[in-house]
Design a protein around this motif. Structure first.
Motif, PDB file in Angstrom:
ATOM      1  N   PHE A   1       1.219  -3.015  -6.871  1.00 12.11           N
ATOM      2  CA  PHE A   1       0.300  -3.457  -6.163  1.00 12.11           C
ATOM      3  C   PHE A   1      -1.056  -2.868  -6.658  1.00 12.11           C
ATOM      4  O   PHE A   1      -0.924  -1.549  -6.919  1.00 12.11           O
ATOM      5  N   ASN A   2      -2.120  -3.359  -6.595  1.00 14.82           N
ATOM      6  CA  ASN A   2      -3.288  -2.919  -6.965  1.00 14.82           C
ATOM      7  C   ASN A   2      -4.436  -3.200  -5.866  1.00 14.82           C
ATOM      8  O   ASN A   2      -4.396  -4.646  -5.291  1.00 14.82           O
TER       9      ASN A   2
ATOM     10  N   ILE B   1      -6.935  -3.802   1.019  1.00 10.03           N
ATOM     11  CA  ILE B   1      -5.953  -4.953   0.671  1.00 10.03           C
ATOM     12  C   ILE B   1      -5.577  -4.808  -0.821  1.00 10.03           C
ATOM     13  O   ILE B   1      -6.272  -4.525  -1.661  1.00 10.03           O
ATOM     14  N   GLU B   2      -4.229  -4.849  -0.960  1.00  7.56           N
ATOM     15  CA  GLU B   2      -3.414  -4.923  -2.262  1.00  7.56           C
ATOM     16  C   GLU B   2      -2.777  -5.876  -2.635  1.00  7.56           C
ATOM     17  O   GLU B   2      -2.455  -6.883  -1.738  1.00  7.56           O
ATOM     18  N   ARG B   3      -2.946  -6.404  -3.998  1.00  5.82           N
ATOM     19  CA  ARG B   3      -2.361  -7.588  -4.430  1.00  5.82           C
ATOM     20  C   ARG B   3      -1.426  -7.473  -5.627  1.00  5.82           C
ATOM     21  O   ARG B   3      -1.444  -6.436  -6.314  1.00  5.82           O
TER      22      ARG B   3
ATOM     23  N   TYR C   1       0.642 -10.005  -1.025  1.00  7.08           N
ATOM     24  CA  TYR C   1      -0.883  -9.223  -0.711  1.00  7.08           C
ATOM     25  C   TYR C   1      -0.097  -8.375   0.598  1.00  7.08           C
ATOM     26  O   TYR C   1       1.030  -8.731   1.265  1.00  7.08           O
ATOM     27  N   ARG C   2      -0.624  -7.061   0.701  1.00 11.82           N
ATOM     28  CA  ARG C   2      -0.279  -6.396   1.842  1.00 11.82           C
ATOM     29  C   ARG C   2      -1.589  -5.589   2.134  1.00 11.82           C
ATOM     30  O   ARG C   2      -2.491  -5.436   1.283  1.00 11.82           O
TER      31      ARG C   2
END
Length: 700
Positions: free
Chosen positions: A253-254, A243-245, A290-291
């Protein structure tokens, strides 16, 4: 290396992992030892993963290793009659030596789990808060099962760990126009344990890009968001997720965690099809995005999901509640009535009426700025399906929404039947179905049904109505059912069902060899060896192949006949007398696949040339010495023995004595007085033939 697992990460895994190992797997003790194999295809390589399915088989395979054998089954469109066999492992694959794990363990927690499970002197998994006693009992009772389960768990999380554990292999020596059957078996001596091999059938043309994670949604709260997605749809493709934010509108994205997220709460019964993750937001009223990305069992990272965005908000303390959503007599107007606590009125400025075609999403404000004193409103021009909610708008801009209520105008007209259903099945069992799309304004979606037999009850394979007029399905091609059947049904937004489409029959690709034939009888006489057999029971069996070779020779098997099924006889007129032949049978099906050969028959054709009768056969009675002296003379070569038959009075003759070829006399003392005896003599030759009988009668 530590003798016990004490990593905080590992303890966290154990807390959740044991329910999985106890419920999701089949009972370990009830399984037949076997190697289970999966595989995937990249653009230029084939990746394999496997494991023994029982703890004891896994333990012994760690000692003796695994052997990988590759058979080239097809080149281009041609299926090879003789597959090209290559052993990919020079020596059996075993886990890497303990010393080679050291650097890997220091930077990878999954490697630490696997290394400790394989090489640790003990395997005591420690729990905090008084859990040690319970885990101690489990560890003592199921130490081997723990090692086995934790190794497989770690290998599923990281493909590099699987390679270190001797449970993975990448074949780069593959060609785009070839298809391969991989067989993986253990090197465990059969006297110690029999483990069934496993296999997988793949080629580079099976490459498919990894799919996007499905149904990724987020619910934003007060400085938190609960993320959720459907993991069962892609359960075969992904074992872990990232999960990246993003905090800068999607520019960067991290990842939220240092390690991938795994599903550690799946149960065999009453399990949810969704995974959940709660993230703490740094602040409210700021948009975060989020992705989601999936990680396959082979360490491949798939494409990103659709982006979920939102803001954290401090919620109001009170929710409005719809008391009634009523359809009026004109069949196009709804009256919505709601309530709201009096003590909460000071914190709101107004209400809003929202409408959507779907219960969970798509709501739009249709009546804004409703006075906070109002508790009822009418809405005209309804759609086929209407979900209404009431939103209380706070003085600080925050909102609280009621539960939805549905209003439906009367509609009992179903959509048209789906038509134009077509489909294909590829060599791995992936089915692609297409049909003509419905055009009704209130159309909702389709349900797809499947059956293995045309006349059996169809089973629904869609979780919910799907709006697309195509679907991807998978079927097991390693079964005896050569066909699979599909039909489609349409639904409108009132869930009125259409009739079914016409049934579509699809034929599965054939990769299962036919069953073997069975020898029924044979006869060797008069220069002909006649064979008869029971043909293969496989539906697609096409031919029976008859092979012959001389027994004891190093010559290869020779194909002497091809008989189209249902023919089940063959007369070999080319066999030579006195030579012993071996015969075997093989079944070939319509796809060119061959069965295993049957156990060979050993047959010799006798020499049926007529032999002369024995020259002289005499009997001399000597009552004083109580004996009968038999003598004979035969001047023919190649005699190996003589057979003497005897009968008393009216009884049938039976074999009495066997003499070597140089013996010409016999004294019979096993006699009774006043008894008539019949003696019959016959010579046996080295070719197996026999002379005519020579008979005399004697009264004693």
């Amino acid at each position: 290396m530590n003798k016990q697992l004490k990593y905080s990460y590992i303890i966290g895994v154990i807390l959740f992992c044991f329910p999985i190992l106890g419920i999701a797997q089949e009972p370990i003790g009830d399984q037949e030892p076997a190697v289970k194999v999966i595989g995937t295809v990249t653009k230029d390589a084939i990746m394999l993963r496997w494991a023994a399915n029982t703890p004891l088989a896994w333990k012994r395979a760690n000692q003796y290793g695994y052997i990988i054998e590759r058979k080239t089954i097809a080149i281009g469109e041609e299926i090879l009659k003789e597959p090209i066999v290559k052993k990919l492992t020079v020596t059996p694959l075993v886990p890497k030596p303990m010393m080679e794990w050291e650097d890997f363990v220091n930077k990878n927690d999954n490697a630490a789990i696997a290394a400790q499970a394989i090489y640790g002197e003990s395997f005591d998994v420690e729990l905090e808060d008084g859990g040690n006693d319970i885990m101690s009992i489990i560890n003592q009772a199921k130490a081997l099962e723990q090692r086995f389960s934790f190794t497989l768990f770690a290998a599923d999380q990281d493909y590099e760990v699987a390679k270190y554990a001797g449970l993975a292999y990448v074949d780069t020596e593959v060609k785009p126009n070839e298809r391969y059957l991989y067989r993986i078996y253990t090197a465990i001596p059969s006297e110690k344990m029999k483990v069934k091999f496993g296999g997988v059938y793949l080629g580079l043309n099976d490459y498919r890009p990894l799919p996007e994670p499905q149904d990724f949604v987020g619910i934003f709260g007060d400085k938190n968001v609960m993320l959720s997605w459907n993991f069962t749809l892609l359960k075969r493709e992904y074992t872990n997720y990232i999960i990246e934010r993003s905090e800068d509108n999607g520019k960067t994205f991290n990842a939220l965690e240092d390690v991938p997220i795994a599903n550690l709460s799946e149960r065999e019964k009453e399990s949810s099809d969704r995974m959940f993750y709660i993230d703490t937001l740094p602040q409210n009223n700021k948009e975060y995005q989020y992705r989601l990305k999936g990680i396959s069992p082979f360490g491949q990272i798939g494409p990103s999901s659709t982006v979920v965005s939102g803001k954290g908000t401090k919620k109001l303390q009170h929710n409005p509640a719809i008391q009634e959503a009523k359809l009026l007599a004109d069949n196009s107007t709804a009256r919505i009535t709601w309530e709201f606590p009096e003590e909460g009125l000071e914190s709101i400025v107004s209400f809003e009426l929202n409408r959507s075609d779907l219960i969970k999403e798509g709501y739009k404000v249709v009546v804004p700025n409703i006075s906070k004193e109002t508790r009822s409103i009418e809405f005209k021009n309804l759609n086929v399906i209407n979900y209404f909610t009431i939103t209380a708008v706070g003085a600080d801009g925050t909102r609280r929404v009621s539960f939805p209520q549905m209003v439906q105008p009367v509609d009992d007209t179903p959509p048209n039947n789906p038509y134009g259903l077509t489909g294909i099945i590829d060599s791995t069992g992936v089915v692609t179905l297409n049909w003509q799309a419905n055009t009704e304004s209130d159309f909702l979606g389709y349900r797809v049904f499947r059956a293995n037999l045309e006349n059996e009850e169809f089973t629904q394979i869609t979780f919910r109505p799907t709006p697309q007029n195509k679907i991807i399905d998978t079927v097991n091609i390693k079964t005896l059912n050569a066909k699979v059947y599909y039909k489609v049904q349409a639904f409108d937004k009132r869930y009125n069902p259409s009739g079914f489409s016409e049934i579509l029959m699809l034929r599965k690709p054939d990769i299962i060899p036919p069953t073997k034939p069975v020898f029924k009888s044979f006869k060797a006489d008069n220069g002909v060896i006649a064979l008869q057999w029971i043909t293969s029971s496989s539906i697609d069996a096409a031919k029976t192949l008859v092979y012959r070779k001389e027994k004891g020779s190093d010559t290869p098997w020779v194909l002497v006949a091809e008989k189209n099924i249902p023919e089940n006889k063959y007369n070999d007129t080319t066999a030579k007398p006195t030579i012993t032949y071996l015969y075997t049978l093989v079944t070939m099906d319509e796809s060119g696949l061959e069965s295993e050969p049957v156990t060979p028959l050993s047959i010799s054709l006798p020499d049926n040339k007529t032999k002369p009768e024995i020259d002289k056969f005499l009997a001399l009675v000597n009552r004083e010495e109580k004996k009968i002296t038999l003598s004979w003379k035969y001047g023919v070569n190649n005699v190996v023995e003589y057979l003497l038959y005897r009968a008393e009075e009216e009884t049938k003759p039976t074999l009495y004595k066997v003499f070597k070829e140089q013996e010409k006399r016999f004294f019979d003392i096993n006699l009774r007085v006043n008894t008539k005896y019949t003696y019959i003599l016959q010579a046996v030759f080295d070719s197996g033939t026999k002379s005519p009988f020579k008979q005399i009668e004697v009264t004693y």
